[in-house]
Write a protein that holds these residues in place. Sequence first.
Motif, PDB file in Angstrom:
ATOM      1  N   SER A  59       0.830  -1.216   0.000  1.00 18.82           N
ATOM      2  CA  SER A  59       0.000   0.000   0.000  1.00 18.82           C
ATOM      3  C   SER A  59       0.862   1.264   0.000  1.00 18.82           C
ATOM      4  O   SER A  59       0.538   2.247  -0.673  1.00 18.82           O
ATOM      5  N   ILE A  60       1.961   1.223   0.736  1.00 15.70           N
ATOM      6  CA  ILE A  60       2.862   2.384   0.756  1.00 15.70           C
ATOM      7  C   ILE A  60       3.560   2.535  -0.591  1.00 15.70           C
ATOM      8  O   ILE A  60       3.740   3.644  -1.096  1.00 15.70           O
ATOM      9  N   LEU A  61       3.932   1.429  -1.194  1.00 14.17           N
ATOM     10  CA  LEU A  61       4.561   1.466  -2.511  1.00 14.17           C
ATOM     11  C   LEU A  61       3.617   2.044  -3.557  1.00 14.17           C
ATOM     12  O   LEU A  61       4.000   2.913  -4.347  1.00 14.17           O
ATOM     13  N   VAL A  62       2.373   1.596  -3.536  1.00 13.91           N
ATOM     14  CA  VAL A  62       1.369   2.107  -4.483  1.00 13.91           C
ATOM     15  C   VAL A  62       1.133   3.596  -4.240  1.00 13.91           C
ATOM     16  O   VAL A  62       1.060   4.391  -5.191  1.00 13.91           O
ATOM     17  N   ALA A  63       1.021   3.986  -2.971  1.00 11.84           N
ATOM     18  CA  ALA A  63       0.821   5.403  -2.644  1.00 11.84           C
ATOM     19  C   ALA A  63       2.000   6.248  -3.124  1.00 11.84           C
ATOM     20  O   ALA A  63       1.806   7.367  -3.621  1.00 11.84           O
ATOM     21  N   SER A  64       3.203   5.717  -3.001  1.00 13.10           N
ATOM     22  CA  SER A  64       4.395   6.438  -3.462  1.00 13.10           C
ATOM     23  C   SER A  64       4.368   6.646  -4.975  1.00 13.10           C
ATOM     24  O   SER A  64       4.674   7.732  -5.470  1.00 13.10           O
ATOM     25  N   TRP A  65       4.009   5.607  -5.712  1.00 18.64           N
ATOM     26  CA  TRP A  65       3.947   5.715  -7.171  1.00 18.64           C
ATOM     27  C   TRP A  65       2.830   6.662  -7.612  1.00 18.64           C
ATOM     28  O   TRP A  65       3.015   7.451  -8.544  1.00 18.64           O
ATOM     29  N   ILE A  66       1.698   6.618  -6.931  1.00 26.06           N
ATOM     30  CA  ILE A  66       0.594   7.537  -7.270  1.00 26.06           C
ATOM     31  C   ILE A  66       0.989   8.980  -6.967  1.00 26.06           C
ATOM     32  O   ILE A  66       0.748   9.880  -7.781  1.00 26.06           O
ATOM     33  N   ALA A  67       1.612   9.196  -5.804  1.00 25.41           N
ATOM     34  CA  ALA A  67       2.062  10.548  -5.456  1.00 25.41           C
ATOM     35  C   ALA A  67       3.089  11.063  -6.464  1.00 25.41           C
ATOM     36  O   ALA A  67       3.042  12.228  -6.881  1.00 25.41           O
ATOM     37  N   ALA A  68       3.999  10.201  -6.860  1.00 24.50           N
ATOM     38  CA  ALA A  68       5.011  10.602  -7.838  1.00 24.50           C
ATOM     39  C   ALA A  68       4.371  10.919  -9.190  1.00 24.50           C
ATOM     40  O   ALA A  68       4.741  11.894  -9.847  1.00 24.50           O
ATOM     41  N   ALA A  69       3.400  10.104  -9.579  1.00 24.74           N
ATOM     42  CA  ALA A  69       2.705  10.347 -10.850  1.00 24.74           C
ATOM     43  C   ALA A  69       1.969  11.685 -10.820  1.00 24.74           C
ATOM     44  O   ALA A  69       2.015  12.452 -11.800  1.00 24.74           O
TER      45      ALA A  69
END
Length: 92
Positions: free
Chosen positions: A46-56
């Motif tokens: 979940s943290i990994l997905v949140a990081s990628w979404i935030a970066a996007a």
Amino acid sequence: MANGLESRIDAMFSRDKIFAWGFVIALWAAVIFVLLAVQSYIDQTSILVASWIAAALLLLFNTASIAAMVRHYSNDKAHIYGTDIKHLDAGR
């Protein structure tokens, strides 16, 4: 004289456009590099997905803002760069 001023304006605008898009490319490279570098340290999906979404989102909004800035500058470059050139010439 106006033709010389116009060519100087076009040269300044072209240079600024190159630098603006160069910074966008550098930002994309840096963000993707950091995400890939820290990916192995993130245990929770979940943290990994949140990081990628935030970066996007970061990349999307920054790229859109630079595109808007370049579009604005192209529409009003005579005023923006004309003033800069007049001040540069006055300083000589």
